[in-house]
Design an enzyme around this catalytic site. Structure first.
Site, PDB file in Angstrom:
ATOM      1  N   VAL A 108     -15.208  -3.495  17.012  1.00 30.36           N
ATOM      2  CA  VAL A 108     -14.498  -4.317  17.986  1.00 30.36           C
ATOM      3  C   VAL A 108     -14.555  -3.636  19.354  1.00 30.36           C
ATOM      4  O   VAL A 108     -14.221  -2.448  19.479  1.00 30.36           O
ATOM      5  CB  VAL A 108     -13.040  -4.561  17.524  1.00 30.36           C
ATOM      6  CG1 VAL A 108     -12.243  -5.275  18.604  1.00 30.36           C
ATOM      7  CG2 VAL A 108     -13.023  -5.344  16.222  1.00 30.36           C
ATOM      8  N   LEU A 112      10.182  -1.200   3.574  1.00 32.18           N
ATOM      9  CA  LEU A 112       8.763  -1.260   3.977  1.00 32.18           C
ATOM     10  C   LEU A 112       8.303  -2.693   4.183  1.00 32.18           C
ATOM     11  O   LEU A 112       7.111  -2.939   4.358  1.00 32.18           O
ATOM     12  CB  LEU A 112       7.919  -0.655   2.856  1.00 32.18           C
ATOM     13  CG  LEU A 112       7.897   0.857   2.735  1.00 32.18           C
ATOM     14  CD1 LEU A 112       7.881   1.274   1.279  1.00 32.18           C
ATOM     15  CD2 LEU A 112       6.675   1.408   3.441  1.00 32.18           C
ATOM     16  N   LYS A 131       9.127  -4.576  16.135  1.00 32.06           N
ATOM     17  CA  LYS A 131       9.447  -3.300  15.496  1.00 32.06           C
ATOM     18  C   LYS A 131      10.297  -2.438  16.433  1.00 32.06           C
ATOM     19  O   LYS A 131      11.195  -1.725  15.992  1.00 32.06           O
ATOM     20  CB  LYS A 131       8.157  -2.554  15.143  1.00 32.06           C
ATOM     21  CG  LYS A 131       7.457  -3.092  13.907  1.00 32.06           C
ATOM     22  CD  LYS A 131       8.205  -2.694  12.646  1.00 32.06           C
ATOM     23  CE  LYS A 131       7.340  -2.825  11.407  1.00 32.06           C
ATOM     24  NZ  LYS A 131       8.076  -2.511  10.182  1.00 32.06           N
ATOM     25  N   THR A 146       6.456   1.679  13.146  1.00 32.90           N
ATOM     26  CA  THR A 146       5.017   1.793  13.380  1.00 32.90           C
ATOM     27  C   THR A 146       4.744   2.677  14.600  1.00 32.90           C
ATOM     28  O   THR A 146       5.545   2.697  15.542  1.00 32.90           O
ATOM     29  CB  THR A 146       4.394   0.408  13.626  1.00 32.90           C
ATOM     30  OG1 THR A 146       3.034   0.576  14.045  1.00 32.90           O
ATOM     31  CG2 THR A 146       5.115  -0.371  14.717  1.00 32.90           C
ATOM     32  N   PHE A 194       0.836  -1.217   0.000  1.00 32.88           N
ATOM     33  CA  PHE A 194       0.000   0.000   0.000  1.00 32.88           C
ATOM     34  C   PHE A 194       0.869   1.265   0.000  1.00 32.88           C
ATOM     35  O   PHE A 194       0.808   2.082  -0.930  1.00 32.88           O
ATOM     36  CB  PHE A 194      -0.935  -0.050   1.220  1.00 32.88           C
ATOM     37  CG  PHE A 194      -1.611   1.247   1.562  1.00 32.88           C
ATOM     38  CD1 PHE A 194      -2.284   1.985   0.590  1.00 32.88           C
ATOM     39  CD2 PHE A 194      -1.590   1.729   2.869  1.00 32.88           C
ATOM     40  CE1 PHE A 194      -2.920   3.188   0.919  1.00 32.88           C
ATOM     41  CE2 PHE A 194      -2.219   2.919   3.199  1.00 32.88           C
ATOM     42  CZ  PHE A 194      -2.876   3.653   2.227  1.00 32.88           C
ATOM     43  N   ILE A 195       1.724   1.404   1.004  1.00 37.39           N
ATOM     44  CA  ILE A 195       2.558   2.617   1.071  1.00 37.39           C
ATOM     45  C   ILE A 195       3.568   2.600  -0.071  1.00 37.39           C
ATOM     46  O   ILE A 195       3.779   3.607  -0.757  1.00 37.39           O
ATOM     47  CB  ILE A 195       3.293   2.716   2.430  1.00 37.39           C
ATOM     48  CG1 ILE A 195       2.301   2.707   3.596  1.00 37.39           C
ATOM     49  CG2 ILE A 195       4.162   3.977   2.481  1.00 37.39           C
ATOM     50  CD1 ILE A 195       2.945   2.633   4.985  1.00 37.39           C
ATOM     51  N   TYR A 203       4.159  -7.750  17.597  1.00 37.28           N
ATOM     52  CA  TYR A 203       4.482  -6.921  16.426  1.00 37.28           C
ATOM     53  C   TYR A 203       5.222  -5.656  16.863  1.00 37.28           C
ATOM     54  O   TYR A 203       6.295  -5.327  16.365  1.00 37.28           O
ATOM     55  CB  TYR A 203       3.178  -6.566  15.707  1.00 37.28           C
ATOM     56  CG  TYR A 203       3.288  -5.464  14.682  1.00 37.28           C
ATOM     57  CD1 TYR A 203       3.947  -5.679  13.474  1.00 37.28           C
ATOM     58  CD2 TYR A 203       2.712  -4.214  14.900  1.00 37.28           C
ATOM     59  CE1 TYR A 203       4.035  -4.665  12.524  1.00 37.28           C
ATOM     60  CE2 TYR A 203       2.794  -3.204  13.952  1.00 37.28           C
ATOM     61  CZ  TYR A 203       3.451  -3.432  12.773  1.00 37.28           C
ATOM     62  OH  TYR A 203       3.540  -2.435  11.838  1.00 37.28           O
TER      63      TYR A 203
HETATM   64  N1  UDP Z   1     -11.494  -2.510  14.080  1.00 31.26           N
HETATM   65  C1  UDP Z   1     -12.883  -2.632  14.116  1.00 31.26           C
HETATM   66  N2  UDP Z   1     -13.506  -3.318  13.109  1.00 31.26           N
HETATM   67  C2  UDP Z   1     -12.840  -3.861  12.053  1.00 31.26           C
HETATM   68  C3  UDP Z   1     -11.424  -3.723  12.004  1.00 31.26           C
HETATM   69  C4  UDP Z   1     -10.795  -3.032  13.034  1.00 31.26           C
HETATM   70  O1  UDP Z   1     -13.547  -2.159  15.052  1.00 31.26           O
HETATM   71  O2  UDP Z   1     -13.485  -4.453  11.174  1.00 31.26           O
HETATM   72  C5  UDP Z   1     -10.814  -1.730  15.144  1.00 31.26           C
HETATM   73  C6  UDP Z   1      -9.599  -2.390  15.800  1.00 31.26           C
HETATM   74  O3  UDP Z   1     -10.003  -3.200  16.889  1.00 31.26           O
HETATM   75  C7  UDP Z   1      -8.793  -1.166  16.247  1.00 31.26           C
HETATM   76  C8  UDP Z   1      -9.074  -0.129  15.160  1.00 31.26           C
HETATM   77  O4  UDP Z   1     -10.283  -0.569  14.514  1.00 31.26           O
HETATM   78  O5  UDP Z   1      -9.274  -0.665  17.476  1.00 31.26           O
HETATM   79  C9  UDP Z   1      -7.962   0.020  14.146  1.00 31.26           C
HETATM   80  O6  UDP Z   1      -7.645  -1.241  13.657  1.00 31.26           O
HETATM   81  P1  UDP Z   1      -6.699  -1.529  12.403  1.00 31.26           P
HETATM   82  O7  UDP Z   1      -6.796  -2.974  12.080  1.00 31.26           O
HETATM   83  O8  UDP Z   1      -6.995  -0.597  11.281  1.00 31.26           O
HETATM   84  O9  UDP Z   1      -5.204  -1.277  12.847  1.00 31.26           O
HETATM   85  P2  UDP Z   1      -4.429  -0.736  14.140  1.00 31.26           P
HETATM   86  O10 UDP Z   1      -4.540   0.742  14.151  1.00 31.26           O
HETATM   87  O11 UDP Z   1      -5.062  -1.356  15.362  1.00 31.26           O
HETATM   88  O12 UDP Z   1      -3.051  -1.229  13.883  1.00 31.26           O
END
Ligand code: UDP
Length: 346
Positions: A217, A74, A155, A117, A10-11, A151
Site C-alpha cells: 500500500v 478485548l 479508542k 491501540t 487472536f490475542i 477507530y
Molecule cells: N498493508 C499493505 N498491504 C496489505 C495490508 C496492509 O501494504 O496487504 C500496509 C498498511 O497500509 C499499513 C501496514 O501495512 O501501512 C500495516 O497495516 P495493518 O493492516 O497490519 O494494520 P495497522 O498497523 O495499519 O493497524
C-alpha cells in the site's frame, strides 16, 4: 476467576491458553470459539457464546463480571478495512458497547484491563520524536473525512472515559496499547484478494500460500514495529500480576521497539523466510497500490510508531523474539497448517 471478553479472538485465544496453562480459572465471552476449540473441554475454562451488543446478554455480562477478580476487555473491530467500510459500527462497538463493560466493572468494584491501540498516537505529523510514551506523547489525528481515524478516536475516547472513571469513581484499571502483534491464529487467511483484507501479516501470508499478489500500500514505505504474540502475552501476564500495584491506573505500551521495519522490507523478509521454509513454493508478485484503491476512500496511515517500553522493562519484561524469529515461527505455523489441511482433503 478471570473474565476475558473477546477471548475467542487472536490475542484473546493466546491469553486464555496462557491463563489455563498457569492454572487459572477462566470465563471467556465471544461470538466465536473457533480459535479456542482446544480449550472448550478444559475443566477450568467456561465459554459463553454471546454477542455483548445484544441486550439479552446484559445479564450474562453482569453475572460474569460480578464473579470475576479481573476483567480483560478485548472486544473490538481492529482492522483498518473496517474503519473505512463501517465507521459507525466501529464506534458503536469499540466505544459504546465497551463502556457497558467499564460501567459494570465500576459497579462491581472489579479490576479492568482494557485493550486499546497504539493507533491512538495517530499521525506522525511533524514530530521529531517518533518514540511514543504513554503519559507524555500527544495523540494527533487527521481530518474528519479521513475515516480511518474514527477507530483511533473511538479508542481514545474510551481511554479517556476509563481514566475519568478511575479519577472520579475509583475504578481500578490498566489500559494496554498493543503495537502490531503477530503470530499463529492472526485474523484470517484469504484464498483470493476479493475475500477480504486481513492485517498485513495475514494478508501477505495468504498471498504466499495461495499465490496471489502481495500488495504494497502506497509503496510500503510506512513503518511498523512488530511484536510476537508470546512476548505480548508475557507482558500482559505481568500487568495481570500487578506486583505492588505498579500498573494501577496506568496506560502501558506493549510492543517491541527494535523490530521496526518498512512494510516493503517486511514483505521481502517474509518472502525470503517463506522460500527457505517451503522451497517448492513459488513466490507471488509484489505490486504497489494506492491506499484508496486498496481500502477505499477515507484511508490514511501512520508513518511510524515506536513504543517507549520503560514501564514494562522496569517490571522485568524483555521481548525475546526478533523480527526474524517471529516471522519464522509464524510462517512455519501457517505452512504446517496449510499442509495438514491439504492432507485431510479427499
Ligand atoms: N498493508 C499493505 N498491504 C496489505 C495490508 C496492509 O501494504 O496487504 C500496509 C498498511 O497500509 C499499513 C501496514 O501495512 O501501512 C500495516 O497495516 P495493518 O493492516 O497490519 O494494520 P495497522 O498497523 O495499519 O493497524
Amino acid at each position: 476467576m478471570i473474565a476475558v471478553f473477546g477471548g475467542g479472538g487472536f490475542i484473546g485465544s493466546h491469553l486464555c491458553q496462557r491463563l489455563i496453562d498457569q492454572g487459572k480459572s477462566v470465563v471467556a465471552v465471544d461470538i466465536d470459539s473457533e480459535k479456542i476449540a482446544n480449550l472448550l473441554s478444559e475443566d477450568s475454562f467456561t465459554f459463553h457464546e454471546a454477542d455483548i451488543t445484544d441486550e439479552e446478554n446484559d445479564e450474562l455480562c453482569r453475572e460474569v463480571i460480578k464473579e470475576a477478580d479481573v476483567v480483560f476487555d478485548l472486544i473490538a473491530y481492529a482492522n483498518p478495512q473496517q474503519y473505512v467500510d463501517k465507521p459507525l459500527e466501529v464506534v458503536e462497538l469499540n466505544l459504546f458497547e465497551n463502556l457497558k463493560i467499564v460501567d459494570l466493572c465500576e459497579e462491581t468494584d472489579t479490576r479492568l484491563i482494557q485493550f486499546s491501540t497504539c493507533e491512538v498516537y495517530g499521525l506522525l505529523g511533524n514530530r521529531d520524536d517518533i518514540v511514543f510514551s504513554e503519559d507524555s506523547s500527544n495523540l494527533i489525528l487527521g481530518p474528519i473525512e479521513d475515516q480511518r481515524w474514527i477507530y483511533s478516536c473511538a479508542k481514545q475516547l474510551l481511554e479517556r472515559m476509563v481514566h475519568a472513571h478511575g479519577q472520579e469513581n475509583q475504578l481500578q484499571y490498566t489500559i494496554i496499547r498493543p503495537f502490531n502483534f503477530i503470530g499463529p491464529q492472526m485474523d484470517y487467511l484469504v484464498e483470493s484478494p476479493d475475500e477480504g483484507t486481513p492485517r498485513v501479516f495475514a494478508s501477505f501470508m495468504s498471498a504466499l500460500l495461495f499465490d496471489h499478489p502481495m500488495y504494497l500500500v502506497n509503496g510500503g514505505t510506512n513503518r511498523r514495529t512488530f511484536t510476537y504474540i508470546e512476548d505480548a502475552i508475557d507482558a500482559i501476564m505481568l500487568i495481570l500480576r500487578n506486583e505492588g500495584g505498579q500498573f494501577d491506573r496506568e496506560i502501558v505500551n506493549v510492543g517491541h521497539p527494535n523490530n521496526e521495519v518498512t512494510i516493503e522490507e517486511f514483505a521481502n523478509r517474509m518472502r525470503t523466510i517463506y522460500a527457505e521454509l517451503s522451497p517448492d513454493g513459488t513466490l507471488p508478485e509484489l505490486r504497489t497500490i494506492s491506499g484508496e484503491e486498496f481500502y477505499g476512500e477515507g484511508y490514511d496511515d501512520s508513518e511510524r510508531r515506536i513504543p517507549d517500553t520503560d514501564k514494562l522493562q522496569s517490571a522485568g519484561w524483555e521481548p525475546r523474539y526478533s523480527l526474524e524469529d517471529l516471522l519464522t515461527e509464524s510462517i512455519q505455523y501457517y505452512i504446517d497448517q496449510f499442509e495438514s489441511e491439504l492432507d485431510v482433503q479427499p
